[in-house]
Design a protein around this motif. Sequence first.
Motif, PDB file in Angstrom:
ATOM      1  N   GLU A   8       0.820  -1.206   0.000  1.00  0.00           N
ATOM      2  CA  GLU A   8       0.000   0.000   0.000  1.00  0.00           C
ATOM      3  C   GLU A   8       0.860   1.264   0.000  1.00  0.00           C
ATOM      4  O   GLU A   8       0.531   2.253  -0.659  1.00  0.00           O
ATOM      5  N   LYS A  55       2.250   1.824  -3.458  1.00  0.00           N
ATOM      6  CA  LYS A  55       1.224   2.385  -4.342  1.00  0.00           C
ATOM      7  C   LYS A  55       1.067   3.882  -4.096  1.00  0.00           C
ATOM      8  O   LYS A  55       0.964   4.671  -5.045  1.00  0.00           O
ATOM      9  N   LEU A  56       1.036   4.259  -2.831  1.00  0.00           N
ATOM     10  CA  LEU A  56       0.905   5.673  -2.483  1.00  0.00           C
ATOM     11  C   LEU A  56       2.105   6.466  -2.976  1.00  0.00           C
ATOM     12  O   LEU A  56       1.961   7.582  -3.493  1.00  0.00           O
ATOM     13  N   TYR A  80      -5.265   3.864   2.132  1.00  0.00           N
ATOM     14  CA  TYR A  80      -5.300   4.997   1.214  1.00  0.00           C
ATOM     15  C   TYR A  80      -6.326   6.048   1.653  1.00  0.00           C
ATOM     16  O   TYR A  80      -6.046   7.243   1.661  1.00  0.00           O
ATOM     17  N   ASP A  81      -7.520   5.588   2.038  1.00  0.00           N
ATOM     18  CA  ASP A  81      -8.548   6.533   2.493  1.00  0.00           C
ATOM     19  C   ASP A  81      -8.146   7.200   3.809  1.00  0.00           C
ATOM     20  O   ASP A  81      -8.466   8.366   4.040  1.00  0.00           O
ATOM     21  N   LYS A 117      -5.824   9.932   2.916  1.00  0.00           N
ATOM     22  CA  LYS A 117      -6.580  11.072   2.382  1.00  0.00           C
ATOM     23  C   LYS A 117      -7.213  11.866   3.513  1.00  0.00           C
ATOM     24  O   LYS A 117      -7.168  13.105   3.514  1.00  0.00           O
ATOM     25  N   LEU A 175      -4.134  12.849  -4.709  1.00  0.00           N
ATOM     26  CA  LEU A 175      -4.918  11.860  -3.960  1.00  0.00           C
ATOM     27  C   LEU A 175      -6.360  11.901  -4.462  1.00  0.00           C
ATOM     28  O   LEU A 175      -7.203  12.602  -3.926  1.00  0.00           O
TER      29      LEU A 175
END
Length: 274
Positions: free
Chosen positions: A66, A69-70, A179-180, A183, A273
């Motif tokens: 993760e 990916k970010l 990911y959320d 954000k 994002l």
Amino acid sequence: MKILLTLLLFVTINLYGQDAILNQKKIKTKFDDAISVLNVGTFHMGETSDANSLAFDVNDENNKIEIKKLANILAKFKPTIIVIESLPKNDPIRQADYLDYIENPDKKFQKPDERELLAYEVGRLSGAKKIYGIDFKESYNYNIGSSVKNAIDKITVNKYWKLYEENQKNIVNEKISFYDLFKLNNHPQYLESLMNINADLLTYISSKGNAEGADEAAKFYHRNLVMFSNFNQIPVDKNDRIFILMGGTHTAFFIDFLKRSPKYKLENIFDYLK
């Protein structure tokens, strides 16, 4: 998530209206060669004494995926300079460590955190060759309220804490994705809440005629001002693009500093994002 998207839309529309007024009056607030900065807030991923940390296993393979990916998403900003929450005196060692990582991206770190896991990878993917630390250590008595006798506004302080704890509980209970969560950690209102709970809350702690809490909060404000001073000592030119990764409260302070500064142009992180 719908609430979050609505808030982002409101903020975007509001800021657009304000910019239109400035453009109409031909008022310039930035140098023509203002340097682009992507100011990114994060929770601390490794071992830390910071209060804003989460239970996050840096050795978990899914977490590593993760983060990668970010990093790919944030690297689209294409920074030339990486800035992290580290003491400037450690820059020579940090620079050597970072350049070694660029050459050996499979390098294993003994106790990695968001700097090695995310900032290094963003820099490697974007081809940035320079990394700087801007941290400044200054302690303050966050628990000053327990020692102030006859405090005037205990009700507000207690309500403040209940609101914060309720919000944090909701975040944990929703079990949102990495990911959320990232954000959310960069949403303007969430960042302001970190600023409130880590500093501004103390201004409600005082006895009649005194400002015990504000005196302590001033130390935290001073820490962030010195960090921005350290940031301004980094050698840059008009072609540079700066990526900053710090704990969310520092990010919140830097949003205000960067917005006001004519030297820098603060980029919208939500352009990346999605």
